[in-house]
Design a protein around this motif. Structure first.
Motif, mmCIF file in Angstrom:
data_model
loop_
_atom_site.group_PDB
_atom_site.id
_atom_site.type_symbol
_atom_site.label_atom_id
_atom_site.label_comp_id
_atom_site.label_asym_id
_atom_site.label_seq_id
_atom_site.Cartn_x
_atom_site.Cartn_y
_atom_site.Cartn_z
ATOM 1 N N VAL A 143 0.840 -1.207 0.000
ATOM 2 C CA VAL A 143 0.000 0.000 0.000
ATOM 3 C C VAL A 143 0.870 1.250 0.000
ATOM 4 O O VAL A 143 0.631 2.197 -0.764
ATOM 5 C CB VAL A 143 -0.942 0.003 1.221
ATOM 6 N N LEU A 144 1.890 1.266 0.864
ATOM 7 C CA LEU A 144 2.778 2.423 0.949
ATOM 8 C C LEU A 144 3.535 2.622 -0.359
ATOM 9 O O LEU A 144 3.640 3.750 -0.862
ATOM 10 C CB LEU A 144 3.761 2.243 2.103
ATOM 11 N N GLY A 146 2.639 1.596 -3.365
ATOM 12 C CA GLY A 146 1.686 2.024 -4.382
ATOM 13 C C GLY A 146 1.302 3.481 -4.233
ATOM 14 O O GLY A 146 1.196 4.213 -5.223
ATOM 15 N N PHE A 147 1.114 3.917 -2.979
ATOM 16 C CA PHE A 147 0.731 5.316 -2.746
ATOM 17 C C PHE A 147 1.840 6.263 -3.193
ATOM 18 O O PHE A 147 1.584 7.270 -3.853
ATOM 19 C CB PHE A 147 0.412 5.533 -1.264
ATOM 20 N N ILE A 148 3.079 5.922 -2.831
ATOM 21 C CA ILE A 148 4.201 6.779 -3.222
ATOM 22 C C ILE A 148 4.385 6.784 -4.739
ATOM 23 O O ILE A 148 4.591 7.839 -5.353
ATOM 24 C CB ILE A 148 5.492 6.309 -2.523
ATOM 25 N N MET A 149 4.294 5.600 -5.354
ATOM 26 C CA MET A 149 4.496 5.491 -6.801
ATOM 27 C C MET A 149 3.361 6.154 -7.583
ATOM 28 O O MET A 149 3.516 6.464 -8.767
ATOM 29 C CB MET A 149 4.620 4.024 -7.193
ATOM 30 N N ILE A 199 13.256 14.717 -2.992
ATOM 31 C CA ILE A 199 12.040 14.168 -2.391
ATOM 32 C C ILE A 199 11.783 12.753 -2.911
ATOM 33 O O ILE A 199 11.417 11.850 -2.144
ATOM 34 C CB ILE A 199 10.828 15.086 -2.690
ATOM 35 N N ILE A 200 11.978 12.548 -4.210
ATOM 36 C CA ILE A 200 11.769 11.216 -4.798
ATOM 37 C C ILE A 200 12.721 10.198 -4.173
ATOM 38 O O ILE A 200 12.314 9.090 -3.801
ATOM 39 C CB ILE A 200 11.959 11.275 -6.328
ATOM 40 N N ILE A 206 12.125 5.431 1.929
ATOM 41 C CA ILE A 206 11.037 4.990 2.808
ATOM 42 C C ILE A 206 10.550 3.616 2.377
ATOM 43 O O ILE A 206 10.328 2.723 3.208
ATOM 44 C CB ILE A 206 9.880 6.013 2.788
ATOM 45 N N ILE A 207 10.372 3.432 1.064
ATOM 46 C CA ILE A 207 9.945 2.126 0.552
ATOM 47 C C ILE A 207 10.962 1.056 0.937
ATOM 48 O O ILE A 207 10.603 -0.042 1.366
ATOM 49 C CB ILE A 207 9.772 2.168 -0.979
#
Length: 218
Positions: A143-144, A146-149, A199-200, A206-207
């Motif tokens: 989920v994390l 996918g949300f970031i991507m 930021i990216i 984080i991922i």
């Protein structure tokens, strides 16, 4: 300056809304696909990925044509006038970035140990509570990811908001475009681009921290 602050706000608002909607749509799709007994799952995945193989600008223009009052939909008695509205931008973002939400979640759910779910059901939990206490926590990394991507490309888009908002909406990507194409302020445009790159990389870290095997980055 207000124009830059407004662009940053728009990036977070539209990127966040589209990512959240992609999650609400993509998680059930990934769940059904991962736990179903469909014989040709690979073919279904190809169909999900297939739109990403076409040029993004062509897909944006296709939505732009459909959202105009006079479009091919008129032959079915349907007419839209959505260009320049927030809903047009959000629909465009969802349609383009939804696969980036589905695939990481599907990867995690597919690799999940199904015996944990069976054990939960055997111990008396309902399927809904099993989902909340077992499946969902184990799929948080997907989920994390996918949300970031989904959020990053949506928040930094420039062609999509330009075409579907009729030039009324500016995201941070539009500010960078203006600095290079119109203002010829390469220093400031490069500085904003560098901040986004940082930021990216931070999001990718984080991922990696959440999912050390990086199994959700397809």
């Amino acid at each position: 300056e207000p124009v830059y602050l407004n662009a940053i706000k728009n990036s977070f608002v539209y990127g966040g809304i589209s990512s959240l909607l992609c999650l609400l749509i993509g998680y059930p799709m990934a769940y059904i696909l991962a736990f179903s007994k469909i014989k040709y799952k690979g073919l279904v995945l190809v169909l999900i990925i297939l739109p990403t193989w076409s040029n993004m600008l062509l897909r944006i223009i296709a939505w732009e044509k459909l959202f105009l009052p006079n479009s091919i939909l008129n032959m079915f008695g349907i007419s839209f006038d959505l260009i320049g509205t927030p809903i047009a931008v959000i629909i465009g973002m969802i349609s383009i970035y939804l696969p980036f939400m589905i695939l990481p979640i599907y990867t995690v759910l597919e690799k999940m140990d199904k015996s944990l779910i069976e054990a939960s059901l055997d111990l008396g939990l309902t399927r809904f509570k099993t989902f909340l206490k077992v499946t969902l926590p184990l799929s948080i990394s997907g989920v994390l990811s996918g949300f970031i991507m989904t959020f990053l490309p949506a928040a930094t888009a420039f062609a999509l908001p330009t075409r579907l908002s009729g030039g009324k909406l500016q995201l941070i990507g539009n500010i960078i475009e203006i600095q290079f194409k119109n203002s010829f302020n390469y220093n400031f445009g490069s500085l904003i681009s560098l901040v986004i790159i940082i930021i990216i990389f931070g999001m990718l870290m984080i991922i990696y921290k959440v999912d050390s095997n990086v199994e959700t980055l397809l």
